[in-house]
Design a protein around this motif. Sequence first.
Motif, short mmCIF file in Angstrom:
data_model
loop_
_atom_site.label_atom_id
_atom_site.label_comp_id
_atom_site.label_asym_id
_atom_site.label_seq_id
_atom_site.Cartn_x
_atom_site.Cartn_y
_atom_site.Cartn_z
N SER A 258 32.78 33.41 40.41
CA SER A 258 33.70 32.91 41.44
C SER A 258 33.98 31.42 41.25
N VAL B 221 36.58 31.13 38.49
CA VAL B 221 37.89 31.51 39.03
C VAL B 221 38.50 30.37 39.85
N GLU C 112 41.95 28.36 38.95
CA GLU C 112 43.05 28.32 39.91
C GLU C 112 43.49 26.89 40.19
N ARG D 263 40.62 38.74 31.86
CA ARG D 263 41.76 39.36 32.55
C ARG D 263 42.36 38.41 33.58
N PHE D 264 41.50 37.72 34.31
CA PHE D 264 41.97 36.77 35.33
C PHE D 264 42.81 35.67 34.66
N CYS D 265 42.34 35.17 33.53
CA CYS D 265 43.09 34.14 32.81
C CYS D 265 44.46 34.65 32.40
N GLN E 156 46.17 37.04 33.78
CA GLN E 156 46.99 37.20 34.98
C GLN E 156 47.65 35.88 35.38
N ASN E 157 47.00 34.78 34.99
CA ASN E 157 47.54 33.45 35.28
C ASN E 157 48.29 32.86 34.08
#
Length: 312
Positions: free
Chosen positions: A36, A39, A43, A71-73, A75-76
């Motif tokens: 977290s 993340v 962000e 995956r989060f990267c 998505q951004n």
Amino acid sequence: METVENLIVEITTACNLKCVHCGYKKINPYSSIDTSHVVSIIEKLTKYGLQTVMLTGGEPTLNKDILFIARFCKQNKLRVKVASNGAFLLPLDALLKEGVLDELVISIDAVNPQTYLRIRGRDILDNIYQFIEQNPRYANHIHLSFLIQKYNYTELMPFLVKSKILNVAKVSLLVPHFDSDFTSLMDLKEYRDTLYLSDTDVSVFQQSIAPALKEFYANNPQLFTCSISHIEALISYICAPAYHHNFRSSVCSFPLRSLFLYSDGRITLCPYSNWFIDLDSFLGDMKRMRMTCILKGKEREIYCKRCLEVPL
């Protein structure tokens, strides 16, 4: 507004290998970063021009959340790199197959399995090369790095030839240095005796390997991550490491654009220094902090003498 283009994240200090050049094996206990926290920082930095996130370690595939973070990267809309020893091929295959990994940097350091075993403590070299050979669709995402040292310098040219045959995207050439946090855990004399070339080795390197390296570079410049001036400086450093610590003194771009996030949550401007920062304060006054305190101060001189790596 100034930008932070690269974020290098040490997602774990755990590693399955015992490389002779690395002090991570002396870190106890091992730690993995809070996902977290990664993340939240990503962000925040996307508002400051973040383009690339590099996941490293230790061995990053030992962090169970590596696929989630990648995956989060994506998505951004960020470029994702992973620096791995290549021991755990299933998670790397998953990252590549899903398309969330733009560049896989594998530190390989050998062509001969016996050499690899001596340097890294496990006999997995053939597995790595076979993975690349059997997955040509991944070749343009793969970047191989080679740390030139006493045990492997005679394999440098075979490594470059093999890399070209495998059609990998890039290779980078590194040298041992004793200025990062993890190498400082090691005994300096032992480190130098183990890794630095002897006078006899230097003579062999100067007479046969260095000319071959320059010729290979001239014919294949697109394969390398660096310029010919870096190659020449690297050769000079290998032959006299005590006198050539500052060969990047005119190319100090890394701290201008990058932040390094440790597994314990600390953030620094350079992984080879103790320039730890409070992120909010840094972002709030980024131009003054970076342009005045680093580039115009004596810190620039200190940084350049430490850093012997190719910029991201």
